[in-house]
Design a protein around this motif. Structure first.
Motif, mmCIF file in Angstrom:
data_model
loop_
_atom_site.group_PDB
_atom_site.id
_atom_site.type_symbol
_atom_site.label_atom_id
_atom_site.label_comp_id
_atom_site.label_asym_id
_atom_site.label_seq_id
_atom_site.Cartn_x
_atom_site.Cartn_y
_atom_site.Cartn_z
ATOM 1 N N VAL A 139 36.730 94.000 -14.114
ATOM 2 C CA VAL A 139 37.945 93.185 -14.136
ATOM 3 C C VAL A 139 37.669 91.967 -15.020
ATOM 4 C CG1 VAL A 139 39.569 91.849 -12.751
ATOM 5 C CG2 VAL A 139 38.560 93.942 -11.798
ATOM 6 N N PHE A 140 38.550 91.766 -16.000
ATOM 7 C CA PHE A 140 38.399 90.608 -16.869
ATOM 8 C C PHE A 140 38.993 89.361 -16.217
ATOM 9 C CE2 PHE A 140 38.375 93.957 -20.248
ATOM 10 C CZ PHE A 140 37.062 93.748 -20.623
ATOM 11 N N LYS A 141 38.416 88.221 -16.559
ATOM 12 C CA LYS A 141 38.937 86.943 -16.071
ATOM 13 C C LYS A 141 40.354 86.758 -16.610
ATOM 14 C CE LYS A 141 34.447 84.677 -15.778
ATOM 15 N NZ LYS A 141 33.582 83.629 -16.341
ATOM 16 N N GLU A 142 41.175 86.098 -15.836
ATOM 17 C CA GLU A 142 42.586 85.924 -16.204
ATOM 18 C C GLU A 142 42.801 84.838 -17.252
ATOM 19 O OE1 GLU A 142 45.619 86.810 -13.994
ATOM 20 O OE2 GLU A 142 44.514 88.451 -13.068
ATOM 21 N N ASN A 143 42.186 83.691 -17.077
ATOM 22 C CA ASN A 143 42.461 82.548 -17.955
ATOM 23 C C ASN A 143 41.222 82.166 -18.752
ATOM 24 O OD1 ASN A 143 45.124 82.273 -17.037
ATOM 25 N ND2 ASN A 143 44.368 81.237 -15.204
ATOM 26 N N ILE A 144 41.029 82.850 -19.863
ATOM 27 C CA ILE A 144 39.912 82.515 -20.744
ATOM 28 C C ILE A 144 40.443 81.550 -21.788
ATOM 29 C CG2 ILE A 144 38.289 83.414 -22.436
ATOM 30 C CD1 ILE A 144 38.228 85.982 -20.787
ATOM 31 N N ASN A 145 39.888 80.348 -21.800
ATOM 32 C CA ASN A 145 40.381 79.293 -22.699
ATOM 33 C C ASN A 145 39.745 79.361 -24.087
ATOM 34 O OD1 ASN A 145 42.063 78.227 -20.716
ATOM 35 N ND2 ASN A 145 40.388 77.018 -19.856
ATOM 36 N N GLU A 146 38.630 80.039 -24.185
ATOM 37 C CA GLU A 146 37.922 80.122 -25.450
ATOM 38 C C GLU A 146 38.712 80.950 -26.464
ATOM 39 O OE1 GLU A 146 33.396 80.980 -26.943
ATOM 40 O OE2 GLU A 146 33.880 81.074 -24.824
ATOM 41 N N GLN A 147 38.862 80.419 -27.672
ATOM 42 C CA GLN A 147 39.552 81.130 -28.745
ATOM 43 C C GLN A 147 38.538 82.021 -29.462
ATOM 44 O OE1 GLN A 147 42.927 80.952 -29.399
ATOM 45 N NE2 GLN A 147 42.898 79.855 -27.461
ATOM 46 N N PHE A 148 38.870 83.299 -29.621
ATOM 47 C CA PHE A 148 37.983 84.233 -30.293
ATOM 48 C C PHE A 148 38.804 85.414 -30.799
ATOM 49 C CE2 PHE A 148 38.539 86.181 -26.249
ATOM 50 C CZ PHE A 148 38.346 87.532 -26.441
ATOM 51 N N CYS A 149 38.217 86.200 -31.681
ATOM 52 C CA CYS A 149 38.819 87.465 -32.134
ATOM 53 C C CYS A 149 38.077 88.641 -31.523
ATOM 54 C CB CYS A 149 38.744 87.577 -33.652
ATOM 55 S SG CYS A 149 40.058 86.717 -34.504
ATOM 56 N N MET A 150 36.753 88.609 -31.641
ATOM 57 C CA MET A 150 35.905 89.679 -31.118
ATOM 58 C C MET A 150 34.635 89.043 -30.580
ATOM 59 S SD MET A 150 34.488 93.039 -33.183
ATOM 60 C CE MET A 150 35.949 94.055 -33.013
ATOM 61 N N ALA A 151 34.190 89.517 -29.409
ATOM 62 C CA ALA A 151 33.000 88.933 -28.798
ATOM 63 C C ALA A 151 32.310 89.955 -27.909
ATOM 64 C CB ALA A 151 33.389 87.705 -27.970
ATOM 65 N N ARG A 152 31.089 89.640 -27.554
ATOM 66 C CA ARG A 152 30.361 90.402 -26.545
ATOM 67 C C ARG A 152 30.527 89.670 -25.211
ATOM 68 N NH1 ARG A 152 27.420 94.516 -28.170
ATOM 69 N NH2 ARG A 152 26.984 94.701 -30.383
ATOM 70 N N CYS A 153 30.506 90.438 -24.129
ATOM 71 C CA CYS A 153 30.636 89.855 -22.789
ATOM 72 C C CYS A 153 29.287 89.299 -22.339
ATOM 73 C CB CYS A 153 31.099 90.901 -21.787
ATOM 74 S SG CYS A 153 32.702 91.614 -22.154
ATOM 75 N N GLU A 154 29.268 88.059 -21.936
ATOM 76 C CA GLU A 154 28.044 87.423 -21.461
ATOM 77 C C GLU A 154 27.453 88.180 -20.271
ATOM 78 O OE1 GLU A 154 27.482 83.325 -19.221
ATOM 79 O OE2 GLU A 154 27.986 83.040 -21.344
ATOM 80 N N GLU A 155 28.302 88.722 -19.427
ATOM 81 C CA GLU A 155 27.870 89.409 -18.219
ATOM 82 C C GLU A 155 27.336 90.813 -18.486
ATOM 83 O OE1 GLU A 155 31.034 86.428 -17.463
ATOM 84 O OE2 GLU A 155 30.886 88.150 -18.799
ATOM 85 N N SER A 156 27.641 91.354 -19.655
ATOM 86 C CA SER A 156 27.211 92.707 -20.038
ATOM 87 C C SER A 156 27.283 92.802 -21.560
ATOM 88 C CB SER A 156 28.123 93.747 -19.370
ATOM 89 O OG SER A 156 27.737 95.043 -19.700
ATOM 90 N N GLU A 157 26.192 92.402 -22.238
ATOM 91 C CA GLU A 157 26.207 92.243 -23.698
ATOM 92 C C GLU A 157 26.573 93.501 -24.482
ATOM 93 O OE1 GLU A 157 22.972 91.052 -22.411
ATOM 94 O OE2 GLU A 157 23.139 88.895 -22.708
ATOM 95 N N GLY A 158 26.424 94.660 -23.873
ATOM 96 C CA GLY A 158 26.796 95.890 -24.556
ATOM 97 C C GLY A 158 28.300 96.081 -24.664
ATOM 98 N N ARG A 159 29.066 95.334 -23.886
ATOM 99 C CA ARG A 159 30.528 95.447 -23.888
ATOM 100 C C ARG A 159 31.113 94.487 -24.926
ATOM 101 N NH1 ARG A 159 30.661 99.447 -20.200
ATOM 102 N NH2 ARG A 159 29.581 98.930 -18.308
#
Length: 182
Positions: A139-159
């Protein structure tokens, strides 16, 4: 809203073998720029229709993800994307033929985006509970304030995750090879 970067309708016969002798595969999950001076090489072991294969924009391998020259050209003017992703030269070998102009996606952003309280997971290694995890439900967090286009998930870098704006860009440009609707 964020979306998981997922394969969509991508044939098994189109999975490339990555030559990791130049840059080891694990380097691509470190979210750091990679410096070297020759293209990375991907080879397709199976005989396939080149016309069908080359119609895709995003390609998968046993190493990093890479993109077509068409998509690389479209993204080359997107400064927000280029802030998050280093594009690295790649050459592919298909049916004994070499093709250049492809680009490896080296993702430079790492964001906290998985709601660990709502997700279901177990550690992959019992002796390392804070290490890599196997997710049964993510489940992804609802309110991510960080602006990005593409990123890896800190909790699971392969994602890998993409923003709504990048998802729309992919839809508008009819990018082929990923699932843009889940």
């Amino acid at each position: 809203m964020i979306y998981r970067f997922m394969i969509g309708n991508y044939p098994d016969s189109y999975w490339f073998k990555y030559d990791s002798t130049v840059v080891a595969s694990y380097k691509f999950i470190e979210c750091k720029e990679i410096q070297f001076n020759k293209p990375l090489v991907f080879k397709l072991e199976k005989k396939v229709s080149e016309k069908r294969l080359l119609s895709y924009d995003i390609y998968f391998s046993d190493g990093p993800v890479f993109i077509s020259p068409r998509l690389a050209n479209l993204l080359s003017n997107n400064q927000d994307f280029l802030h998050d992703v280093q594009l690295i030269e790649a050459t592919i070998i298909v049916n004994g033929r070499s093709y250049s102009g492809y680009k490896v996606l080296n993702i430079l952003r790492l964001i906290s985006c998985i709601d660990m309280n709502k997700s279901e997971y177990v550690p992959i290694l019992d002796d390392y509970p804070d290490g890599p995890k196997k997710f049964y439900k993510m489940v992804f967090k609802e309110n991510i304030n960080e602006q990005f286009c593409m990123a890896r998930c800190e909790e699971s870098e392969g994602r890998i995750v993409i923003s709504e704006s990048l998802r729309q860009f992919f839809i508008e440009n009819k990018v082929k090879g990923i699932d843009l609707y889940t």
